[in-house]
Design a protein around this motif. Structure first.
Motif, mmCIF file in Angstrom:
data_model
loop_
_atom_site.group_PDB
_atom_site.id
_atom_site.type_symbol
_atom_site.label_atom_id
_atom_site.label_comp_id
_atom_site.label_asym_id
_atom_site.label_seq_id
_atom_site.Cartn_x
_atom_site.Cartn_y
_atom_site.Cartn_z
ATOM 1 N N PHE A 86 9.109 10.820 7.441
ATOM 2 C CA PHE A 86 8.670 10.152 6.215
ATOM 3 C C PHE A 86 8.227 8.728 6.525
ATOM 4 O O PHE A 86 7.173 8.272 6.056
ATOM 5 C CB PHE A 86 9.816 10.144 5.195
ATOM 6 N N THR A 87 9.024 8.018 7.312
ATOM 7 C CA THR A 87 8.681 6.646 7.701
ATOM 8 C C THR A 87 7.336 6.599 8.413
ATOM 9 O O THR A 87 6.477 5.747 8.119
ATOM 10 C CB THR A 87 9.772 6.068 8.620
ATOM 11 N N ASN A 88 7.134 7.509 9.358
ATOM 12 C CA ASN A 88 5.886 7.528 10.121
ATOM 13 C C ASN A 88 4.691 7.870 9.242
ATOM 14 O O ASN A 88 3.616 7.260 9.365
ATOM 15 C CB ASN A 88 5.982 8.553 11.252
ATOM 16 N N ASP A 94 -0.185 8.633 4.960
ATOM 17 C CA ASP A 94 -0.341 10.083 4.888
ATOM 18 C C ASP A 94 0.584 10.642 3.806
ATOM 19 O O ASP A 94 1.757 10.947 4.067
ATOM 20 C CB ASP A 94 -0.010 10.692 6.253
ATOM 21 N N LEU A 95 0.061 10.790 2.597
ATOM 22 C CA LEU A 95 0.875 11.286 1.488
ATOM 23 C C LEU A 95 1.352 12.711 1.747
ATOM 24 O O LEU A 95 2.515 13.045 1.469
ATOM 25 C CB LEU A 95 0.085 11.216 0.182
ATOM 26 N N ILE A 222 8.231 9.914 -14.949
ATOM 27 C CA ILE A 222 8.272 9.319 -13.601
ATOM 28 C C ILE A 222 6.871 8.912 -13.194
ATOM 29 O O ILE A 222 5.939 9.711 -13.226
ATOM 30 C CB ILE A 222 8.849 10.303 -12.586
ATOM 31 N N SER A 223 6.714 7.667 -12.832
ATOM 32 C CA SER A 223 5.412 7.185 -12.359
ATOM 33 C C SER A 223 5.500 6.887 -10.875
ATOM 34 O O SER A 223 6.557 6.475 -10.372
ATOM 35 C CB SER A 223 4.991 5.905 -13.120
ATOM 36 N N ALA A 224 4.416 7.120 -10.174
ATOM 37 C CA ALA A 224 4.403 6.945 -8.723
ATOM 38 C C ALA A 224 4.584 5.479 -8.360
ATOM 39 O O ALA A 224 3.873 4.601 -8.853
ATOM 40 C CB ALA A 224 3.111 7.487 -8.139
ATOM 41 N N GLY A 225 5.540 5.223 -7.480
ATOM 42 C CA GLY A 225 5.760 3.866 -7.017
ATOM 43 C C GLY A 225 5.065 3.581 -5.712
ATOM 44 O O GLY A 225 5.171 2.498 -5.160
ATOM 45 N N TYR A 226 4.365 4.587 -5.170
ATOM 46 C CA TYR A 226 3.661 4.448 -3.912
ATOM 47 C C TYR A 226 2.336 5.175 -4.021
ATOM 48 O O TYR A 226 2.280 6.261 -4.574
ATOM 49 C CB TYR A 226 4.462 5.028 -2.750
ATOM 50 N N ALA A 227 1.319 4.607 -3.509
ATOM 51 C CA ALA A 227 0.014 5.269 -3.503
ATOM 52 C C ALA A 227 -0.659 5.059 -2.158
ATOM 53 O O ALA A 227 -0.635 3.953 -1.602
ATOM 54 C CB ALA A 227 -0.884 4.721 -4.620
ATOM 55 N N VAL A 228 -1.211 6.127 -1.607
ATOM 56 C CA VAL A 228 -1.943 6.025 -0.343
ATOM 57 C C VAL A 228 -3.259 5.327 -0.577
ATOM 58 O O VAL A 228 -3.993 5.641 -1.491
ATOM 59 C CB VAL A 228 -2.183 7.424 0.256
ATOM 60 N N ARG A 229 -3.557 4.374 0.262
ATOM 61 C CA ARG A 229 -4.801 3.611 0.112
ATOM 62 C C ARG A 229 -5.706 3.886 1.307
ATOM 63 O O ARG A 229 -5.246 4.108 2.380
ATOM 64 C CB ARG A 229 -4.513 2.123 -0.001
#
Length: 229
Positions: A86-88, A94-95, A222-229
């Motif tokens: 997950f960390t990597n 990479d969602l 629940i709203s996403a607290g992380y988004a791939v950019r």
């Protein structure tokens, strides 16, 4: 040239082939193969604990020890793999990798027989999304239906929180309950490292822990607290 994946799998199979036979649940560590494959890719980006392959985390302790690297608490090997993967994946943006790491954390681990529960990790993962999860238990074990449903709904929440599709939590599900009195340990599982789509899916052996509506209800608000950019 032998690939890293091929070498790791050869190591697993070689170990199991020479191991002293014990009463155990029939192997199923390759049942969710596409998830295992994605987690392997993520883990290999940075593997400080030198874990040989994620598949070892889904084996019983005797077999898991051979590929656990620097992880000594084997009840936490599955969490350690998921946490590092997950960390990597998060660092790589990479969602899909993040979602698969969470699903991997929730997959059932092999045990010593039908109806036997696997030990829970008592350490805290670095990533709170991983820390919120535990693995599915053998469907024939006491209270498994309620336990596994709760795990799937929590997994859906964590997937939703990072912007993934919460319905993917259903992919972590396991098989129909086996017979506790079956000394062969056969259960209702499958294990096929050569099925890239996962034999639990292609053979329609997965028993959903929850309905899509129950998943939607669990993640409402629940709203996403992380988004791939």
């Amino acid at each position: 040239m032998v690939s890293i994946k091929s070498f790791a799998l050869l190591t697993v199979f070689s170990y199991l082939a020479v191991a002293v036979p014990v009463r155990r649940e029939v192997p199923q560590e390759h049942s969710h193969e596409p998830i295992l494959t994605k987690v392997r890719q993520s883990l290999n980006l940075n593997n400080p604990d030198k874990i040989q392959d994620p598949v070892f985390a889904l084996l019983g302790d005797a077999a898991a020890k051979a590929g656990a690297g620097d992880i000594t608490d084997l009840a936490c090997l599955q969490q350690a793999v998921a946490d590092q993967a997950f960390t990597n994946a998060k660092a790589a943006g990479d969602l899909d990798g993040m979602v698969n790491a969470l699903i991997f954390r929730a997959i059932e681990r092999n045990t010593g027989g039908v109806g036997v529960k696997s030990a829970l990790c008592t350490q805290t993962a670095k990533n709170p999304e991983v820390a919120a999860l535990t693995q599915h238990q053998d469907p024939a074990s006491d209270g498994a239906a309620a336990t596994n449903k709760a795990i799937t709904l929590e997994l859906a929440k964590q997937i939703a929180s990072i912007g993934g599709n919460p319905q993917d939590a259903l992919k972590s599900g396991t098989f129909a309950p086996g017979d506790k009195n079956d000394n062969t340990g056969k259960g209702n599982s499958c294990d096929d490292a050569n099925d890239p789509n996962g034999c639990i899916f292609t053979q329609n052996l997965l028993v959903p822990d929850a309905t899509p509506d129950e998943i939607n209800a669990a993640v409402a608000g629940i709203s996403a607290g992380y988004a791939v950019r």
